[in-house]
Design an enzyme around this catalytic site. Structure first.
Site, short mmCIF file in Angstrom:
data_model
loop_
_atom_site.label_atom_id
_atom_site.label_comp_id
_atom_site.label_asym_id
_atom_site.label_seq_id
_atom_site.Cartn_x
_atom_site.Cartn_y
_atom_site.Cartn_z
N HIS A 99 8.52 4.79 0.09
CA HIS A 99 7.11 4.53 0.41
C HIS A 99 6.68 3.20 -0.16
O HIS A 99 7.25 2.72 -1.15
CB HIS A 99 6.20 5.65 -0.12
CG HIS A 99 6.35 5.92 -1.58
ND1 HIS A 99 7.35 6.71 -2.10
CD2 HIS A 99 5.64 5.48 -2.65
CE1 HIS A 99 7.24 6.76 -3.43
NE2 HIS A 99 6.20 6.00 -3.78
N HIS A 101 3.31 1.14 -1.54
CA HIS A 101 1.91 1.23 -1.98
C HIS A 101 1.15 0.01 -1.48
O HIS A 101 1.64 -1.13 -1.58
CB HIS A 101 1.82 1.22 -3.51
CG HIS A 101 2.40 2.41 -4.19
ND1 HIS A 101 1.62 3.43 -4.68
CD2 HIS A 101 3.68 2.74 -4.48
CE1 HIS A 101 2.41 4.34 -5.26
NE2 HIS A 101 3.66 3.94 -5.15
P1 5GP Z 1 5.68 6.56 -6.83
O1 5GP Z 1 5.43 6.56 -8.31
O2 5GP Z 1 6.75 7.54 -6.42
O3 5GP Z 1 5.93 5.17 -6.29
O4 5GP Z 1 4.31 6.97 -6.18
C1 5GP Z 1 4.08 8.19 -5.58
C2 5GP Z 1 2.62 8.22 -5.20
O5 5GP Z 1 2.41 9.33 -4.35
C3 5GP Z 1 1.66 8.38 -6.38
O6 5GP Z 1 0.75 7.29 -6.40
C4 5GP Z 1 0.95 9.71 -6.11
O7 5GP Z 1 -0.40 9.70 -6.46
C5 5GP Z 1 1.16 9.91 -4.63
N1 5GP Z 1 1.24 11.29 -4.22
C6 5GP Z 1 2.02 12.26 -4.78
N2 5GP Z 1 1.86 13.43 -4.12
C7 5GP Z 1 0.98 13.19 -3.13
C8 5GP Z 1 0.40 14.02 -2.12
O8 5GP Z 1 0.69 15.21 -2.00
N3 5GP Z 1 -0.48 13.44 -1.27
C9 5GP Z 1 -0.81 12.12 -1.38
N4 5GP Z 1 -1.70 11.65 -0.48
N5 5GP Z 1 -0.30 11.31 -2.31
C10 5GP Z 1 0.60 11.83 -3.19
#
Ligand code: 5GP
Ligand code: ZN
Length: 136
Positions: A99, A101
């Protein structure tokens, strides 16, 4: 993939606040935003991290992230945005489905970039030479 939260969001099995969707990608609001409009862009297909995403999808993925950032600026007047990818647990990746951001920014919004670190010049040069060989 079974048990992958973003696969389930991508397929619609789990809800999300959708911003854009086509057959390959979904953009939706992050559930724990660091700023208003903080969004995530995912390929619907499961890849565990950005390194696994096929080259043919990367342009679309990052193109959509940039477009979303630009449209957020147009809508809200945000001053800028960060496009961030956490690749691997050590880099802060928590959800193991690739993903991107998109984080809208304002001047003096309190979000900090990384602290600087002193790296010995010989280490920098050695790594640079090795990477030039690999990329060459
Ligand atoms: P990472 O740290 O893996 O790059 O970021 C994962 C992101 O996914 C985090 O910012 C977190 O808030 C978001 N996230 C985790 N679970 C969910 C979810 O169920 N729905 C949404 N919309 N965002 C999520
Ligand atoms: Zn997945």
């Amino acid at each position: 993939m079974d048990d992958c939260i973003f696969c389930k969001i991508g397929s619609g099995e789990l809800p999300s606040t959708k911003l854009y969707e086509d057959d390959r990608f979904l953009a939706f609001l992050d559930i724990q935003p660091v700023s208003l409009g903080h969004a995530l862009v995912i390929p619907k297909e499961h890849y565990q991290d950005i390194s696994q995403v096929p080259e043919g999808l990367l342009g679309g993925l990052f193109g959509l992230a940039r477009c979303l950032g630009d449209e957020t600026i147009a809508e809200t007047g945000a001053a800028g945005f960060n496009i961030v990818v956490n690749r691997g647990v050590a880099a802060g990746q928590v959800v193991m489905h690739a993903h991107v951001h998109v984080i809208p920014r304002e001047p003096d919004d309190g979000l900090k970039h990384w602290p600087k670190k002193d790296i010995p010049e010989e280490d920098r040069e050695r790594l640079a030479a090795a990477l030039r060989d690999r990329l060459g």
